[in-house]
Design an enzyme around this catalytic site. Sequence first.
Site, PDB file in Angstrom:
ATOM      1  N   LYS A   1       0.838  -1.190   0.000  1.00 34.22           N
ATOM      2  CA  LYS A   1       0.000   0.000   0.000  1.00 34.22           C
ATOM      3  C   LYS A   1       0.876   1.244   0.000  1.00 34.22           C
ATOM      4  O   LYS A   1       1.920   1.283   0.689  1.00 34.22           O
ATOM      5  CB  LYS A   1      -0.909  -0.025   1.226  1.00 34.22           C
ATOM      6  CG  LYS A   1      -1.968   1.062   1.278  1.00 34.22           C
ATOM      7  CD  LYS A   1      -2.879   0.843   2.486  1.00 34.22           C
ATOM      8  CE  LYS A   1      -3.994   1.862   2.564  1.00 34.22           C
ATOM      9  NZ  LYS A   1      -4.899   1.603   3.724  1.00 34.22           N
TER      10      LYS A   1
ATOM     11  N   SER B   1      -9.463   2.285   2.410  1.00 31.89           N
ATOM     12  CA  SER B   1      -8.434   2.985   1.668  1.00 31.89           C
ATOM     13  C   SER B   1      -7.433   2.059   0.982  1.00 31.89           C
ATOM     14  O   SER B   1      -6.583   2.516   0.223  1.00 31.89           O
ATOM     15  CB  SER B   1      -7.684   3.937   2.598  1.00 31.89           C
ATOM     16  OG  SER B   1      -7.020   3.228   3.635  1.00 31.89           O
TER      17      SER B   1
ATOM     18  N   SER C   1     -10.510  -0.040   6.290  1.00 28.50           N
ATOM     19  CA  SER C   1      -9.720   0.069   5.067  1.00 28.50           C
ATOM     20  C   SER C   1      -9.141  -1.236   4.549  1.00 28.50           C
ATOM     21  O   SER C   1      -8.666  -1.293   3.415  1.00 28.50           O
ATOM     22  CB  SER C   1      -8.589   1.089   5.265  1.00 28.50           C
ATOM     23  OG  SER C   1      -9.112   2.386   5.393  1.00 28.50           O
TER      24      SER C   1
END
Length: 460
Positions: A80, A155, A179
């Site tokens: 990420k 996210s 997320s």
Amino acid sequence: MSELHYLTATELARLIKTRQVSAVEVLRAHLDRIDKVNPAVNAVVTLAAGHALEAAEAADRALAAGEPTGPLHGVPVAHKDLHDTAGIRTTYGSPLFAEHVPEQDDLMVRRLRAAGAITVGKTNTPEFGTGSHTVNEVFGATRNPYDLSKSAGGSSGGAAVALATGMVALADGSDMGGSLRNPASFCNVVGLRPTPGRVPAPSDTAAWYTLSVPGPMARTVEDVTLMLGAVAGFDRRSPYAIKEVFAPEPEQGVAGLRVAWSPDLGGLPVDPRTAAVTATAPAVFEGLGARVEQVELDLEGADDAFRTYRAWFYLLAHGDKSGLGPNTAWNVEQGRKVTGADLAGAEIARSRLYQRMAAFFDTYDVLIAPVSQVPPFPVEHPHVSEINGHKLPDYLSWMRSAYWVSVLHAPAASVPAGFTPEGLPVGVQIIGRPFEDARVLRVARAFELATGHGRRRPAL
């Protein structure tokens, strides 16, 4: 072998270790897949092909020399874009860091590499991971592979899409308000929010903050379990890191387990399409021999506690920055309003909630519920503003089914549960007692094997 990119991480690790395929072959299959499908979905935002090829060649040489190998030896992974990667651009989804190249790896990245995983690149995230819709001013929006007009969630949206489309076998993410779980639900993959401290996240500024946790994502529960074993473990730089060594529970099903079912987590509005899919989960568990009971859940105080701690954290982490995007700036402004009395109230509310849920889990082994209150929404919408005629006051409100659970200090997994009539994925959330991550994964695995929803691929 023609679709190496869709083999599980567990299978890839076995094939590489037995030298039926090489790490370089596996990497090239995934790089080819990225080249073919990433332009349509915008999930991998920084590609590290040269770095990855060098690592894959080194992995093959190590095998040929008979050197010891880790459990993820040669398996492609993406990180990420919130997680620092030494020598590889890390932007945090913010124009303020558009050309930032860290000098050191985050702990999770370091542990994945130590386990033998091959870093392929970085996955898209909203600015500083703010919100459950993956869009930012640096790279734009990530699109849902099951319907390119829809959001991938967030996210960790880039991670979920990279997995769903076969661009990588494993991906890491993080979860404050859902997320890891929300994008997994939106993209038909598996995401685990571990118990805080299971995967340590050392910090110089918020070392005691337990709402945000790093964790694993994959296409199967088995792969999530494998990855968690590689990244979990004590680190003395985290004051609440768990010393207990993570060990998976045997795949012995769920017969006899006490399963609580909450269709709305205590009164939240849920889109009828999502409700219809998640309502099929209790019958699956009953068919597997579990004792299922629908419950009236009491999560009073969860909303105030989450919002207060989140606002305080955003002021702490980003209050000194100018030029922030609107969502991050809004959170910082909320943080400026937090008083000592607010924090005291949040601590009391969270403590009482924790004790109520401790009593709840004296009766039930796991709780199942919707992950998200809605299916994937139009990608051009910044957030969900209405559910079933209920107007939502701000961009956070549609995420309550995920962020209320964040306050519980409990492990929670999102597992594919089916599809809406339009073909959009929906996940079910499996929540366990704090520290019982292995139990959550065992239950999730049983559900996954019984349903097979995760085997459905997007038609890109």
